[in-house]
Design a protein around this motif. Sequence first.
Motif, PDB file in Angstrom:
ATOM      1  N   TYR A 367      -0.405  13.540  45.595  1.00 38.26           N
ATOM      2  CA  TYR A 367       0.065  12.270  46.159  1.00 38.26           C
ATOM      3  C   TYR A 367       0.961  11.536  45.150  1.00 38.26           C
ATOM      4  O   TYR A 367       2.054  11.058  45.498  1.00 38.26           O
ATOM      5  N   VAL A 368       0.527  11.443  43.895  1.00 40.34           N
ATOM      6  CA  VAL A 368       1.299  10.729  42.879  1.00 40.34           C
ATOM      7  C   VAL A 368       2.623  11.432  42.629  1.00 40.34           C
ATOM      8  O   VAL A 368       3.678  10.776  42.498  1.00 40.34           O
ATOM      9  N   GLU A 369       2.607  12.753  42.572  1.00 40.21           N
ATOM     10  CA  GLU A 369       3.854  13.496  42.345  1.00 40.21           C
ATOM     11  C   GLU A 369       4.852  13.238  43.464  1.00 40.21           C
ATOM     12  O   GLU A 369       6.043  12.976  43.208  1.00 40.21           O
ATOM     13  N   GLU A 370       4.390  13.292  44.696  1.00 41.87           N
ATOM     14  CA  GLU A 370       5.283  13.076  45.832  1.00 41.87           C
ATOM     15  C   GLU A 370       5.852  11.652  45.825  1.00 41.87           C
ATOM     16  O   GLU A 370       7.050  11.448  46.068  1.00 41.87           O
ATOM     17  N   GLU A 371       4.984  10.667  45.538  1.00 43.64           N
ATOM     18  CA  GLU A 371       5.441   9.280  45.515  1.00 43.64           C
ATOM     19  C   GLU A 371       6.452   9.047  44.391  1.00 43.64           C
ATOM     20  O   GLU A 371       7.477   8.389  44.576  1.00 43.64           O
ATOM     21  N   LEU A 372       6.156   9.593  43.202  1.00 44.49           N
ATOM     22  CA  LEU A 372       7.051   9.407  42.054  1.00 44.49           C
ATOM     23  C   LEU A 372       8.420  10.001  42.330  1.00 44.49           C
ATOM     24  O   LEU A 372       9.463   9.348  42.135  1.00 44.49           O
ATOM     25  N   LEU A 373       8.445  11.264  42.781  1.00 46.46           N
ATOM     26  CA  LEU A 373       9.719  11.949  42.982  1.00 46.46           C
ATOM     27  C   LEU A 373      10.503  11.345  44.157  1.00 46.46           C
ATOM     28  O   LEU A 373      11.741  11.318  44.130  1.00 46.46           O
ATOM     29  N   ALA A 374       9.784  10.859  45.158  1.00 45.97           N
ATOM     30  CA  ALA A 374      10.480  10.240  46.290  1.00 45.97           C
ATOM     31  C   ALA A 374      11.161   8.942  45.864  1.00 45.97           C
ATOM     32  O   ALA A 374      12.238   8.602  46.368  1.00 45.97           O
ATOM     33  N   ARG A 375      10.550   8.214  44.949  1.00 44.87           N
ATOM     34  CA  ARG A 375      11.090   6.909  44.565  1.00 44.87           C
ATOM     35  C   ARG A 375      12.149   7.007  43.464  1.00 44.87           C
ATOM     36  O   ARG A 375      13.177   6.332  43.529  1.00 44.87           O
ATOM     37  N   ILE A 376      11.889   7.811  42.437  1.00 40.29           N
ATOM     38  CA  ILE A 376      12.832   7.823  41.301  1.00 40.29           C
ATOM     39  C   ILE A 376      13.212   9.234  40.843  1.00 40.29           C
ATOM     40  O   ILE A 376      13.868   9.393  39.811  1.00 40.29           O
ATOM     41  N   GLY A 377      12.814  10.262  41.605  1.00 35.86           N
ATOM     42  CA  GLY A 377      13.067  11.637  41.165  1.00 35.86           C
ATOM     43  C   GLY A 377      14.524  11.945  40.904  1.00 35.86           C
ATOM     44  O   GLY A 377      14.865  12.677  39.965  1.00 35.86           O
ATOM     45  N   GLY A 378      15.434  11.380  41.709  1.00 37.33           N
ATOM     46  CA  GLY A 378      16.851  11.667  41.529  1.00 37.33           C
ATOM     47  C   GLY A 378      17.546  10.755  40.538  1.00 37.33           C
ATOM     48  O   GLY A 378      18.740  10.929  40.253  1.00 37.33           O
ATOM     49  N   MET A 379      16.832   9.797  39.995  1.00 37.62           N
ATOM     50  CA  MET A 379      17.444   8.841  39.065  1.00 37.62           C
ATOM     51  C   MET A 379      17.550   9.435  37.655  1.00 37.62           C
ATOM     52  O   MET A 379      16.741  10.267  37.252  1.00 37.62           O
ATOM     53  N   GLN A 380      18.567   8.978  36.936  1.00 40.94           N
ATOM     54  CA  GLN A 380      18.739   9.394  35.540  1.00 40.94           C
ATOM     55  C   GLN A 380      17.699   8.683  34.671  1.00 40.94           C
ATOM     56  O   GLN A 380      17.471   7.485  34.808  1.00 40.94           O
ATOM     57  N   MET A 381      17.091   9.446  33.781  1.00 43.70           N
ATOM     58  CA  MET A 381      16.178   8.844  32.810  1.00 43.70           C
ATOM     59  C   MET A 381      17.006   8.114  31.751  1.00 43.70           C
ATOM     60  O   MET A 381      18.139   8.493  31.464  1.00 43.70           O
ATOM     61  N   THR A 382      16.428   7.092  31.209  1.00 42.99           N
ATOM     62  CA  THR A 382      17.119   6.314  30.172  1.00 42.99           C
ATOM     63  C   THR A 382      16.234   6.197  28.935  1.00 42.99           C
ATOM     64  O   THR A 382      15.030   6.451  28.982  1.00 42.99           O
ATOM     65  N   LYS A 383      16.861   5.854  27.834  1.00 42.84           N
ATOM     66  CA  LYS A 383      16.108   5.561  26.621  1.00 42.84           C
ATOM     67  C   LYS A 383      16.737   4.337  25.960  1.00 42.84           C
ATOM     68  O   LYS A 383      17.930   4.048  26.138  1.00 42.84           O
ATOM     69  N   VAL A 384      15.920   3.640  25.207  1.00 39.25           N
ATOM     70  CA  VAL A 384      16.373   2.431  24.520  1.00 39.25           C
ATOM     71  C   VAL A 384      16.697   2.786  23.072  1.00 39.25           C
ATOM     72  O   VAL A 384      15.867   3.336  22.354  1.00 39.25           O
ATOM     73  N   ILE A 385      17.924   2.501  22.665  1.00 41.17           N
ATOM     74  CA  ILE A 385      18.333   2.719  21.274  1.00 41.17           C
ATOM     75  C   ILE A 385      18.385   1.355  20.583  1.00 41.17           C
ATOM     76  O   ILE A 385      19.026   0.421  21.070  1.00 41.17           O
ATOM     77  N   THR A 386      17.694   1.269  19.473  1.00 38.23           N
ATOM     78  CA  THR A 386      17.644   0.010  18.725  1.00 38.23           C
ATOM     79  C   THR A 386      18.519   0.106  17.488  1.00 38.23           C
ATOM     80  O   THR A 386      18.367   1.025  16.679  1.00 38.23           O
ATOM     81  N   HIS A 387      19.444  -0.814  17.354  1.00 43.69           N
ATOM     82  CA  HIS A 387      20.279  -0.910  16.162  1.00 43.69           C
ATOM     83  C   HIS A 387      19.684  -2.023  15.293  1.00 43.69           C
ATOM     84  O   HIS A 387      19.656  -3.194  15.699  1.00 43.69           O
ATOM     85  N   LYS A 388      19.210  -1.643  14.121  1.00 46.80           N
ATOM     86  CA  LYS A 388      18.467  -2.582  13.291  1.00 46.80           C
ATOM     87  C   LYS A 388      19.315  -3.714  12.723  1.00 46.80           C
ATOM     88  O   LYS A 388      18.800  -4.728  12.306  1.00 46.80           O
ATOM     89  N   GLY A 389      20.632  -3.521  12.730  1.00 48.67           N
ATOM     90  CA  GLY A 389      21.454  -4.523  12.077  1.00 48.67           C
ATOM     91  C   GLY A 389      21.224  -4.461  10.570  1.00 48.67           C
ATOM     92  O   GLY A 389      20.930  -3.399  10.024  1.00 48.67           O
ATOM     93  N   TYR A 390      21.340  -5.578   9.912  1.00 44.00           N
ATOM     94  CA  TYR A 390      21.066  -5.578   8.470  1.00 44.00           C
ATOM     95  C   TYR A 390      20.351  -6.860   8.077  1.00 44.00           C
ATOM     96  O   TYR A 390      20.800  -7.964   8.392  1.00 44.00           O
ATOM     97  N   ASP A 391      19.250  -6.680   7.374  1.00 39.86           N
ATOM     98  CA  ASP A 391      18.475  -7.809   6.874  1.00 39.86           C
ATOM     99  C   ASP A 391      18.316  -7.627   5.365  1.00 39.86           C
ATOM    100  O   ASP A 391      17.648  -6.687   4.922  1.00 39.86           O
ATOM    101  N   PRO A 392      18.935  -8.473   4.561  1.00 45.06           N
ATOM    102  CA  PRO A 392      18.836  -8.315   3.104  1.00 45.06           C
ATOM    103  C   PRO A 392      17.459  -8.661   2.546  1.00 45.06           C
ATOM    104  O   PRO A 392      17.192  -8.430   1.364  1.00 45.06           O
ATOM    105  N   THR A 393      16.586  -9.203   3.393  1.00 47.97           N
ATOM    106  CA  THR A 393      15.282  -9.669   2.901  1.00 47.97           C
ATOM    107  C   THR A 393      14.461  -8.585   2.211  1.00 47.97           C
ATOM    108  O   THR A 393      13.903  -8.834   1.132  1.00 47.97           O
ATOM    109  N   PRO A 394      14.322  -7.350   2.792  1.00 44.58           N
ATOM    110  CA  PRO A 394      13.490  -6.345   2.114  1.00 44.58           C
ATOM    111  C   PRO A 394      13.970  -6.027   0.697  1.00 44.58           C
ATOM    112  O   PRO A 394      13.162  -5.978  -0.237  1.00 44.58           O
ATOM    113  N   GLU A 395      15.286  -5.816   0.530  1.00 48.82           N
ATOM    114  CA  GLU A 395      15.769  -5.512  -0.815  1.00 48.82           C
ATOM    115  C   GLU A 395      15.649  -6.723  -1.728  1.00 48.82           C
ATOM    116  O   GLU A 395      15.353  -6.594  -2.920  1.00 48.82           O
TER     117      GLU A 395
END
Length: 528
Positions: A367-395
């Motif tokens: 049941y869960v497999e059918e529901e999952l694939l019916a709702r988002i199966g064709g959608m592209q998976m995404t990931k979050v990329i974090t850019h830390k920037g620069y913080d001089p505090t640690p050094e």
Amino acid sequence: MTNQLRALSAIRLSVRTDETTSPSRQRAANSNEAARRGAVIVGEAEDLDVSATKTTPFNRPELGAWLARPDDFDMIIWWRMDRAVRSMADMAELGRWAKDHGKLLVFAEGPGGSPLELDMRTVSPVSELIMMMLAFSAQMEALAIKERVTGAQAALRTQGRYSGGLAPYGYEKIKNPDGEGFKLAPDPEAVKVLSGIIRDVLDGQSLTAVAMALNEDGVPVPRDYQAIKAGREPGGTRRGHKIERFRWTAGTLSKVLRSSALMGYRIHQGKPVRDRDGNPVLIGEPVLTREEFSVLQDHLSTLTPQKNRTRKDTQAVLLGVAKCRGCGGNLYLSKRAGGSDYNCRATARGDRCPSPAGIRADWLEKYVEEELLARIGGMQMTKVITHKGYDPTPELREVEEELRALYADKESRKSRTGRMIWQEEVDALERRAEALEATPRTEVRTEVVETGETYASFWARHDAAGRRQLLLDAGARVTVAKGRSGGGAERLNGPDPARLAFTIGMHADPYAAALEAVEEEERASRFA
């Protein structure tokens, strides 16, 4: 006829790579001296990577253990005096011990190269005088060597050149392309191992689990890796006639992963070496960028003994996803004859569920497999990329700690040269602190990018653990109500749709839910 003297052969080496005083050379000299005296060697005390200026004979790992059982030998043979002691205080203590226990102290090469013995079996003022004179000479030599080496290494370090010693893990010695001597550069083989370690740690594996995997794969620890590369035997702890090789531990991994050497910094006594402007002196190309190193440190700082212990995995695809509608608790996979079910275990955690749910595992997972694939199966998976920037505090914090340590060390610099070096170090750190204080902080930035894979393809190529993680990441949840008594209709037609409800993307912290689910399963299994 006199009894044959029993000799203990004592070997010590401050730096394992020093060929001029290698263990084999010391061992051969001690053996020859024992044979010349007609003595038999009954044991060996081998202390490698042990400094005589920092340890007394009595607190060295192997020699100290032998000195605690003096009845097992009659004499101790060293190659030379400096293998035994490098201070008058240590020599005096060793002499008192030898006098108390009636021992003969022998040096295969004394002044001028001839053998020297200090017979402490009888009261001999001459032996004691010779002993203290030689100890004084050894102490003066040690001080002179320390001053020469310290000055030379400090100069090499500030130039970015290799000053000897064990290279940080991930780097190797190469010829200096900019002039004389050597420099350090990333070691491709060690960097490959490091990359795998960092990937596994950031993926959530505990340091203990990663260490166990490295040991199972036969990956040598850093010091053994360096020895093997140099064509030497790896180290270990002697257990009788057997050598137990050093193994990876969580502590070893933590030390490697927390070292600023990963950013290419030259490290001395645990601190970055800095140039005259206070900037860190670089070994060469870094293994990690400052941002990558910061991400790793942030992750390591979140590890606790509870989170860092290895957990037994489960084959329940819906653990942490399937919930009982009656009490809101997790449903757990239970084996039975002919299959398995997901059941409420409220009673196992000390609760009472008004309507405990239970359902066949194959029905609920389908049941869960059918529901999952019916709702988002064709959608592209995404990931979050974090850019830390620069913080001089640690050094800046690192520089502050170094400055505090330097100011506390000021009074220990007695010579004019020492005070000059101290002032140069302080000035360099002050300039670096000033530069960091003027450097603006750039904010963290995140972006969501597509992975190029659909949810359906990811689901198809993963096992139970991978699918469960996908469901948790997507915030999926399925609630199950208690079935009707008897359940005859369900056995014929499958689960009643009214009992099931599937939602997705509505739960803020699936990772916390997963951890809670595993903990509950462990508790419940004790009462099942």
